[in-house]
Scaffold this active site. Structure first.
Site, PDB file in Angstrom:
ATOM      1  N   MET A 165      -4.893  55.645   2.948  1.00  0.00           N
ATOM      2  CA  MET A 165      -3.846  54.329   2.930  1.00  0.00           C
ATOM      3  C   MET A 165      -2.563  54.277   2.368  1.00  0.00           C
ATOM      4  O   MET A 165      -2.435  54.690   1.017  1.00  0.00           O
ATOM      5  CB  MET A 165      -5.358  54.062   2.359  1.00  0.00           C
ATOM      6  CG  MET A 165      -5.539  54.490   0.866  1.00  0.00           C
ATOM      7  SD  MET A 165      -7.196  53.078   0.420  1.00  0.00           S
ATOM      8  CE  MET A 165      -7.370  54.304  -1.021  1.00  0.00           C
ATOM      9  N   TYR A 442      -6.139  54.897 -11.054  1.00  0.00           N
ATOM     10  CA  TYR A 442      -5.452  54.049  -9.782  1.00  0.00           C
ATOM     11  C   TYR A 442      -7.102  53.562  -9.165  1.00  0.00           C
ATOM     12  O   TYR A 442      -7.961  53.157  -9.577  1.00  0.00           O
ATOM     13  CB  TYR A 442      -5.249  55.330  -9.206  1.00  0.00           C
ATOM     14  CG  TYR A 442      -5.583  56.741  -8.786  1.00  0.00           C
ATOM     15  CD1 TYR A 442      -5.493  57.648  -8.146  1.00  0.00           C
ATOM     16  CD2 TYR A 442      -6.930  56.360  -9.225  1.00  0.00           C
ATOM     17  CE1 TYR A 442      -6.145  58.962  -8.279  1.00  0.00           C
ATOM     18  CE2 TYR A 442      -7.877  57.750  -8.982  1.00  0.00           C
ATOM     19  CZ  TYR A 442      -7.511  59.002  -8.764  1.00  0.00           C
ATOM     20  OH  TYR A 442      -7.776  59.802  -8.229  1.00  0.00           O
ATOM     21  N   GLU A 443      -6.907  53.120  -7.678  1.00  0.00           N
ATOM     22  CA  GLU A 443      -7.699  52.384  -6.515  1.00  0.00           C
ATOM     23  C   GLU A 443      -8.134  50.950  -7.349  1.00  0.00           C
ATOM     24  O   GLU A 443      -9.815  50.769  -7.407  1.00  0.00           O
ATOM     25  CB  GLU A 443      -9.249  52.966  -6.360  1.00  0.00           C
ATOM     26  CG  GLU A 443      -8.968  54.597  -6.037  1.00  0.00           C
ATOM     27  CD  GLU A 443      -7.767  54.714  -4.441  1.00  0.00           C
ATOM     28  OE1 GLU A 443      -7.447  53.192  -4.394  1.00  0.00           O
ATOM     29  OE2 GLU A 443      -7.259  55.066  -4.452  1.00  0.00           O
ATOM     30  N   GLY A 444      -7.661  50.277  -8.102  1.00  0.00           N
ATOM     31  CA  GLY A 444      -7.221  49.553  -9.244  1.00  0.00           C
ATOM     32  C   GLY A 444      -7.968  49.590 -10.253  1.00  0.00           C
ATOM     33  O   GLY A 444      -9.319  50.714 -10.526  1.00  0.00           O
TER      34      GLY A 444
END
Length: 598
Positions: A165, A442-444
């Site tokens: 992604m 990471y990933e928010g």
């Protein structure tokens, strides 16, 4: 050198004895035939693969890292990684929980998550290559066109192709409304996409013939902000109508990020120079489509920290039993030796038990969430599907933030158990700490997760999802409220359950008057909510253990579960009191600080 033993008994306890997963599966026609023997057989083989194939590559992969050939834009992964991936595909692991329509085995997501826990314990950097593919698969299942599904899903299911992604750009991270990557329509249903993406995990490698990139970009008529983002599927190699690979698409790795951890995974900067892609979902609605993959990734990152917590605990425990240092304060324990093993010291035990408790709680939460995902997708009752989806949405930021915060604390504690040997590379502990620290970002970031929980998932729906969680807690309290043996586990969660409504309402009211109040309280609020969830889960685990012991079981496994639960409620759960106090302290001491931060 570190070691790893798959925690099969712990997994089976949560799956079969706490949540009775196979009984739950019987209500879902898709999984009705999945029985205990099937689950256990899959877990055993998955554990063997993780321990024997990927774990031996963990330290060497961290040492070697990935290398980029700037002339060809090709990335070389650490020695053995590609061969391990080949064995993964050959064993059918990529297809485990994918739909049989696309060549999958059609097993529950809950089993897939247990597979990934063990893979993350064994080698988080390697696991990210197939892990991201599963997220791309889910996004295309939910929002892809029939042609996209036909083209990409069988290959992602089999593992012949991998996925990524592509969200982040050099000037924007979480604030995707700022992204600048452009998508120009060609006129034949395709788009030429130009821009730069960074921090793309598994963005380039030689494992497979093709990589399927899901890319966020803006159409020419896109409104500003997050409402103007579209999602495109952009393959590394163009795919012909007959499914064969065509010419190279101009999406190239231009640099590898030099990270503090997960060195074995290629975290890439990607340049798109008119790369050809097709639209996924509706124009300007790409963020909603990408959230399918992002939410899957957030559950996955929590699973990464669970895996690291487990393997760090196993090695710290083994070391503490063998390492001789000083004598016990209460008298010699190893009288035939020059000193006692450090496991006799209270603070060493506290560090070990912290890791054990955080692993047990995280595993129970992961199994609960994966069961909810299975229900949300496949239960025949619409109300069950809706309720499950709402509850897992509430729990997702808790999984991502609470579990990764705890994972970093646990791996740090386990490294501390090793003393000076903890920061020496060959013991493996410092790598677990470095890898775990990344998971919080990471990933928010975990602050973003906290804002999502409090602002969107709790206050945004007037507490509807929180009430569903409260109902679960309330049912357990009502069931065991008069059981004296359960009082030490039930009373704390009953009290916190009552306090949460007032606590939430108070913060919501202050936030209505000043939105900074929500921002100031959010991180503390998420940890309080996390302890409510963990407290509920530990109470359920204690409930099972007490029943087994009452039935005459002398298995020390159940005694260990009780002791872990008691430690959690005595030493970790009380954190809620300071958290609620600091959350209520408000934003003034943070925002009225211009002189300090000038």
């Amino acid at each position: 050198m570190p070691t790893y033993t798959p925690p099969l008994r712990d997994m089976q306890f949560v799956m079969h004895e706490v949540f009775h997963l196979t009984d739950e599966f019987k209500a879902m026609p898709r999984y009705a035939e999945v029985d205990v023997d099937t689950v256990n057989a899959v877990l055993q083989e998955a554990g063997r693969f993780a321990a024997e194939v990927t774990f031996p590559l963990n330290i060497s992969g961290d040492t070697e890292g990935c290398q980029l050939d700037t002339a060809t834009h090709e990335v070389t992964t650490p020695k053995g990684f590609k061969e391990a991936y080949g064995k993964y595909v050959e064993g059918g692991w990529a297809a485990l929980s994918c739909d049989p329509e696309f060549g999958g085995q059609g097993l529950p997501f809950a089993l897939n998550q247990c597979l990934y826990e063990m893979l993350n314990s064994a080698n988080q950097a390697w696991t990210m290559y197939p892990g991201l593919s599963h997220g791309a698969y889910e996004a295309l299942v939910a929002h892809g066109t029939d042609e996209q599904k036909k083209t990409y899903l069988p290959k992602l299911t089999s593992g012949e192709w991998t996925g990524t992604m592509c969200l982040t750009e050099p000037h924007c991270g979480t604030d995707l409304g700022l992204l600048r990557t452009k998508a120009e329509p060609v006129g034949d249903g395709t788009y030429r996409i130009t821009g730069n993406k960074i921090f793309i995990s598994a963005g380039e490698h030689g494992f497979t013939d093709n990589i399927v990139h899901l890319v966020l970009a803006r159409l020419p008529d896109a409104p500003k902000g997050s409402k103007g983002i579209s999602l495109f599927v952009v393959p590394k190699f163009k795919v012909s109508a007959d499914g064969s690979l065509g010419e190279r698409n101009p999406i190239f790795c231009t640099a590898l990020e030099h990270k503090m951890g997960i060195h074995g995974n290629a975290t890439c900067a990607l340049a798109l120079d008119g790369a050809v892609g097709t639209l996924v979902g509706e124009p300007h609605k790409g963020l909603a489509a990408m959230f399918v993959m992002m939410n899957a990734a957030r559950l996955g990152v929590g699973n990464q920290s669970l895996g690291l917590t487990e393997v760090a605990f196993q090695n710290a425990l083994a070391y503490a039993k063998e390492r001789l240092q000083m004598r016990s304060l209460s008298g010699k324990k190893a009288k035939d030796k020059e000193a006692d093993p450090i496991i006799v010291h209270p603070d060493v035990r506290k560090m070990l038990l912290t890791a054990r408790a955080y692993a047990d709680g995280a595993r129970a939460l992961q199994v609960l969430c994966s069961l909810l995902v299975d229900k949300a997708h496949h239960h025949p009752d619409e109300k069950v599907r809706k309720d499950s989806d709402q509850l897992v949405a509430l729990l997702t930021p808790i999984v991502k933030a609470f579990v990764t915060d705890n994972g970093f604390a646990a791996t740090n504690a386990c490294m501390q158990v090793f003393g000076g040997h903890g920061y020496i590379k060959e013991w493996g502990m410092e790598q677990f700490v470095r890898d775990a620290r990344i998971n919080m970002i990471y990933e928010g970031t975990n602050t973003v997760q906290s804002l999502d929980l409090l602002g969107r998932k709790v206050l945004g729906d007037q507490g509807a999802a929180l009430k569903k969680l409260g109902k679960l807690v309330g049912q357990l309290v009502q069931e065991e409220g008069v059981n004296e043996a359960m009082a030490e586990f039930i009373n704390p969660i009953a009290l916190l359950g009552e306090q949460m409504t007032k606590f939430t309402t108070e913060i919501g009211f202050k936030g209505f008057q000043n939105p900074d109040e929500v921002g100031a309280a959010a991180v503390d609020y998420l940890r309080v909510a996390g302890h409510l969830v963990f407290g509920y889960l530990f109470a359920r685990m204690a409930q099972v253990a007490l029943r087994k012991i009452a039935e005459g079981s002398t298995d020390p496994f159940y005694t260990a579960k009780l002791q872990t639960a008691r430690f959690y409620f005595a030493k970790l759960f009380p954190e809620i009191h300071s958290l609620m106090r600091t959350a209520r302290a408000g934003s003034k001491s943070l925002m009225d600080t211009d002189a300090v931060l000038a």
